[in-house]
Design a protein around this motif. Structure first.
Motif, PDB file in Angstrom:
ATOM      1  N   ASP A  96      44.096  35.689  32.381  1.00 19.32           N
ATOM      2  CA  ASP A  96      43.424  34.541  31.770  1.00 19.32           C
ATOM      3  C   ASP A  96      43.305  34.833  30.279  1.00 19.32           C
ATOM      4  O   ASP A  96      42.695  35.843  29.886  1.00 19.32           O
ATOM      5  CB  ASP A  96      42.035  34.337  32.372  1.00 19.32           C
ATOM      6  CG  ASP A  96      42.086  33.797  33.790  1.00 19.32           C
ATOM      7  OD1 ASP A  96      43.018  33.015  34.091  1.00 19.32           O
ATOM      8  OD2 ASP A  96      41.226  34.165  34.599  1.00 19.32           O
ATOM      9  N   VAL A  97      43.879  33.967  29.463  1.00 13.69           N
ATOM     10  CA  VAL A  97      43.886  34.195  28.013  1.00 13.69           C
ATOM     11  C   VAL A  97      42.679  33.524  27.368  1.00 13.69           C
ATOM     12  O   VAL A  97      42.408  32.342  27.605  1.00 13.69           O
ATOM     13  CB  VAL A  97      45.190  33.664  27.386  1.00 13.69           C
ATOM     14  CG1 VAL A  97      45.145  33.776  25.862  1.00 13.69           C
ATOM     15  CG2 VAL A  97      46.389  34.422  27.941  1.00 13.69           C
ATOM     16  N   ALA A  98      41.960  34.300  26.559  1.00 17.99           N
ATOM     17  CA  ALA A  98      40.872  33.739  25.751  1.00 17.99           C
ATOM     18  C   ALA A  98      41.512  33.087  24.528  1.00 17.99           C
ATOM     19  O   ALA A  98      41.897  33.773  23.577  1.00 17.99           O
ATOM     20  CB  ALA A  98      39.898  34.840  25.337  1.00 17.99           C
ATOM     21  N   ARG A 126      42.205  38.856  36.607  1.00 16.37           N
ATOM     22  CA  ARG A 126      41.774  37.771  37.492  1.00 16.37           C
ATOM     23  C   ARG A 126      41.192  38.285  38.804  1.00 16.37           C
ATOM     24  O   ARG A 126      40.704  37.502  39.611  1.00 16.37           O
ATOM     25  CB  ARG A 126      42.966  36.871  37.794  1.00 16.37           C
ATOM     26  CG  ARG A 126      43.436  36.092  36.574  1.00 16.37           C
ATOM     27  CD  ARG A 126      44.505  35.100  36.944  1.00 16.37           C
ATOM     28  NE  ARG A 126      44.755  34.188  35.851  1.00 16.37           N
ATOM     29  CZ  ARG A 126      45.960  33.896  35.401  1.00 16.37           C
ATOM     30  NH1 ARG A 126      47.024  34.437  35.952  1.00 16.37           N
ATOM     31  NH2 ARG A 126      46.098  33.043  34.407  1.00 16.37           N
ATOM     32  N   GLY A 127      41.291  39.602  39.030  1.00 18.54           N
ATOM     33  CA  GLY A 127      40.755  40.157  40.269  1.00 18.54           C
ATOM     34  C   GLY A 127      41.619  39.879  41.475  1.00 18.54           C
ATOM     35  O   GLY A 127      41.180  39.979  42.615  1.00 18.54           O
ATOM     36  N   ASN A 128      42.897  39.531  41.226  1.00 16.51           N
ATOM     37  CA  ASN A 128      43.816  39.291  42.340  1.00 16.51           C
ATOM     38  C   ASN A 128      45.217  39.752  41.955  1.00 16.51           C
ATOM     39  O   ASN A 128      45.431  40.334  40.908  1.00 16.51           O
ATOM     40  CB  ASN A 128      43.826  37.800  42.726  1.00 16.51           C
ATOM     41  CG  ASN A 128      44.221  36.912  41.545  1.00 16.51           C
ATOM     42  OD1 ASN A 128      44.723  37.381  40.533  1.00 16.51           O
ATOM     43  ND2 ASN A 128      43.979  35.628  41.677  1.00 16.51           N
ATOM     44  N   ASP A 129      46.154  39.493  42.829  1.00 16.83           N
ATOM     45  CA  ASP A 129      47.565  39.838  42.601  1.00 16.83           C
ATOM     46  C   ASP A 129      47.730  41.325  42.282  1.00 16.83           C
ATOM     47  O   ASP A 129      47.145  42.167  42.943  1.00 16.83           O
ATOM     48  CB  ASP A 129      48.163  38.971  41.482  1.00 16.83           C
ATOM     49  CG  ASP A 129      48.115  37.482  41.829  1.00 16.83           C
ATOM     50  OD1 ASP A 129      48.207  37.175  43.027  1.00 16.83           O
ATOM     51  OD2 ASP A 129      47.973  36.654  40.918  1.00 16.83           O
ATOM     52  N   MET A 130      48.480  41.626  41.218  1.00 16.52           N
ATOM     53  CA  MET A 130      48.829  43.025  40.958  1.00 16.52           C
ATOM     54  C   MET A 130      47.666  43.848  40.418  1.00 16.52           C
ATOM     55  O   MET A 130      47.723  45.064  40.409  1.00 16.52           O
ATOM     56  CB  MET A 130      50.036  43.115  40.014  1.00 16.52           C
ATOM     57  CG  MET A 130      49.784  42.790  38.564  1.00 16.52           C
ATOM     58  SD  MET A 130      49.702  41.033  38.108  1.00 16.52           S
ATOM     59  CE  MET A 130      51.179  40.351  38.743  1.00 16.52           C
ATOM     60  N   GLU A 132      44.442  43.566  41.681  1.00 16.83           N
ATOM     61  CA  GLU A 132      43.348  43.245  42.608  1.00 16.83           C
ATOM     62  C   GLU A 132      42.343  44.388  42.756  1.00 16.83           C
ATOM     63  O   GLU A 132      41.213  44.176  43.190  1.00 16.83           O
ATOM     64  CB  GLU A 132      43.900  42.861  43.983  1.00 16.83           C
ATOM     65  CG  GLU A 132      44.685  43.965  44.654  1.00 16.83           C
ATOM     66  CD  GLU A 132      45.316  43.510  45.958  1.00 16.83           C
ATOM     67  OE1 GLU A 132      45.891  44.369  46.647  1.00 16.83           O
ATOM     68  OE2 GLU A 132      45.225  42.319  46.274  1.00 16.83           O
ATOM     69  N   GLN A 133      42.752  45.618  42.397  1.00 14.33           N
ATOM     70  CA  GLN A 133      41.817  46.740  42.507  1.00 14.33           C
ATOM     71  C   GLN A 133      40.773  46.740  41.393  1.00 14.33           C
ATOM     72  O   GLN A 133      39.837  47.527  41.420  1.00 14.33           O
ATOM     73  CB  GLN A 133      42.566  48.080  42.541  1.00 14.33           C
ATOM     74  CG  GLN A 133      43.230  48.486  41.234  1.00 14.33           C
ATOM     75  CD  GLN A 133      44.658  47.993  41.120  1.00 14.33           C
ATOM     76  OE1 GLN A 133      44.993  46.895  41.539  1.00 14.33           O
ATOM     77  NE2 GLN A 133      45.520  48.830  40.545  1.00 14.33           N
ATOM     78  N   PHE A 134      40.952  45.842  40.410  1.00 14.71           N
ATOM     79  CA  PHE A 134      40.016  45.765  39.295  1.00 14.71           C
ATOM     80  C   PHE A 134      39.211  44.471  39.387  1.00 14.71           C
ATOM     81  O   PHE A 134      39.726  43.447  39.814  1.00 14.71           O
ATOM     82  CB  PHE A 134      40.767  45.817  37.961  1.00 14.71           C
ATOM     83  CG  PHE A 134      41.615  47.041  37.804  1.00 14.71           C
ATOM     84  CD1 PHE A 134      41.038  48.256  37.474  1.00 14.71           C
ATOM     85  CD2 PHE A 134      42.981  46.985  38.020  1.00 14.71           C
ATOM     86  CE1 PHE A 134      41.821  49.398  37.346  1.00 14.71           C
ATOM     87  CE2 PHE A 134      43.766  48.123  37.895  1.00 14.71           C
ATOM     88  CZ  PHE A 134      43.179  49.336  37.566  1.00 14.71           C
ATOM     89  N   GLU A 135      37.972  44.542  38.956  1.00 13.45           N
ATOM     90  CA  GLU A 135      37.135  43.345  38.990  1.00 13.45           C
ATOM     91  C   GLU A 135      37.679  42.292  38.037  1.00 13.45           C
ATOM     92  O   GLU A 135      38.354  42.613  37.046  1.00 13.45           O
ATOM     93  CB  GLU A 135      35.698  43.694  38.628  1.00 13.45           C
ATOM     94  CG  GLU A 135      35.526  44.210  37.207  1.00 13.45           C
ATOM     95  CD  GLU A 135      34.076  44.510  36.861  1.00 13.45           C
ATOM     96  OE1 GLU A 135      33.300  43.540  36.726  1.00 13.45           O
ATOM     97  OE2 GLU A 135      33.729  45.691  36.753  1.00 13.45           O
ATOM     98  N   ALA A 136      37.405  41.047  38.325  1.00 14.98           N
ATOM     99  CA  ALA A 136      37.846  39.955  37.459  1.00 14.98           C
ATOM    100  C   ALA A 136      37.080  39.999  36.143  1.00 14.98           C
ATOM    101  O   ALA A 136      35.904  40.371  36.097  1.00 14.98           O
ATOM    102  CB  ALA A 136      37.622  38.617  38.150  1.00 14.98           C
ATOM    103  N   GLY A 137      37.778  39.632  35.071  1.00 15.53           N
ATOM    104  CA  GLY A 137      37.119  39.498  33.775  1.00 15.53           C
ATOM    105  C   GLY A 137      37.222  40.687  32.849  1.00 15.53           C
ATOM    106  O   GLY A 137      36.689  40.631  31.735  1.00 15.53           O
ATOM    107  N   LEU A 138      37.897  41.776  33.282  1.00 13.86           N
ATOM    108  CA  LEU A 138      38.052  42.919  32.375  1.00 13.86           C
ATOM    109  C   LEU A 138      38.967  42.521  31.210  1.00 13.86           C
ATOM    110  O   LEU A 138      40.077  42.030  31.423  1.00 13.86           O
ATOM    111  CB  LEU A 138      38.657  44.119  33.107  1.00 13.86           C
ATOM    112  CG  LEU A 138      37.774  44.828  34.130  1.00 13.86           C
ATOM    113  CD1 LEU A 138      38.553  45.953  34.791  1.00 13.86           C
ATOM    114  CD2 LEU A 138      36.511  45.383  33.474  1.00 13.86           C
ATOM    115  N   PRO A 139      38.515  42.724  29.964  1.00 14.28           N
ATOM    116  CA  PRO A 139      39.333  42.306  28.821  1.00 14.28           C
ATOM    117  C   PRO A 139      40.423  43.322  28.485  1.00 14.28           C
ATOM    118  O   PRO A 139      40.227  44.534  28.602  1.00 14.28           O
ATOM    119  CB  PRO A 139      38.316  42.199  27.680  1.00 14.28           C
ATOM    120  CG  PRO A 139      37.260  43.199  28.035  1.00 14.28           C
ATOM    121  CD  PRO A 139      37.201  43.238  29.545  1.00 14.28           C
ATOM    122  N   ILE A 140      41.557  42.792  28.058  1.00 14.11           N
ATOM    123  CA  ILE A 140      42.687  43.616  27.622  1.00 14.11           C
ATOM    124  C   ILE A 140      43.233  43.001  26.340  1.00 14.11           C
ATOM    125  O   ILE A 140      43.543  41.805  26.299  1.00 14.11           O
ATOM    126  CB  ILE A 140      43.812  43.637  28.682  1.00 14.11           C
ATOM    127  CG1 ILE A 140      43.286  44.219  29.997  1.00 14.11           C
ATOM    128  CG2 ILE A 140      45.019  44.423  28.181  1.00 14.11           C
ATOM    129  CD1 ILE A 140      44.129  43.846  31.192  1.00 14.11           C
TER     130      ILE A 140
END
Length: 200
Positions: A96-98, A126-130, A132-140
């Motif tokens: 998800d792009v800000a 997004r907390g899914n797909d590739m 999925e082991q990471f919570e949604a919303g982590l910024p990169i």
């Protein structure tokens, strides 16, 4: 809350999250190349990093109320300028792009200017797909550029912006601009050569 307390709290949060940051960095280095090839981009380099503790602390001290959104960063460098659009499309599918963070450095240059070019933005898991082991919303923090743009940016940063006894002369600035123009033309030439070879 005083600044020192805020910095200590932020550093404790950094230390608690460091394992997750490193795991996300490794996942980016594994997943992005796989997907780039699937999207028809065979020539590229991918570099990911976790923000160093000292850099994080300095950023918090500058503005304790501003969230640090570049704890994890990834830079994708294409061999061909023509692949940049496809790479950006792929990254938009992955994260998800800000949109308020989106910057096209090349677009900021005037019609007769040459210099630093790169697309950069903050994407969130997004907390899914590739991922999925990471919570949604982590910024990169995502940067997309060509290899030649990357070389020029690294050299210019080291030569022009590191502390020196005196600022660069007008002649050095002119030669930097000329080099940027030559590299931009080289990027276009590589695209043209590839297109002609494909059309044979």
């Amino acid at each position: 809350m005083d600044i020192e307390t805020e910095v200590k709290d932020a550093l404790r949060a950094y230390d608690r999250s460091l394992v997750e940051y490193r795991a996300l960095k490794e996942s980016l280095e594994q997943e992005i190349p796989l997907h780039l090839r699937q999207w028809g981009v065979p020539y590229f380099r991918v570099e990911a990093r976790v923000k160093k503790r000292g850099s994080f602390e300095a950023k918090v001290r500058r503005d304790p109320d501003r969230p640090v959104l570049d704890m994890v960063g990834v830079r994708i460098m294409a061999f061909f300028r023509g692949d940049l659009v496809q790479i950006e499309r792929m990254m938009r599918r992955m994260f998800d792009v800000a949109e308020d963070s989106y910057i096209d450095k090349g677009g900021l240059l005037g019609d007769q200017s040459f210099g630093y070019r790169s697309v950069q933005f903050v994407g969130r898991t997004r907390g899914n797909d590739m991922f999925e082991q990471f919570e949604a919303g982590l910024p990169i923090e995502v940067q997309i550029r060509t290899m030649l743009e990357h070389v020029w940016a690294e050299v210019e940063h080291d030569f022009r912006y590191k502390p020196q006894t005196e600022p660069p002369s007008a002649e050095i600035n002119r030669r930097f601009a000329l080099t940027a123009a030559l590299l931009e033309q080289a990027d276009r030439n590589l695209d043209d050569i590839r297109r002609e070879l494909r059309d044979r």
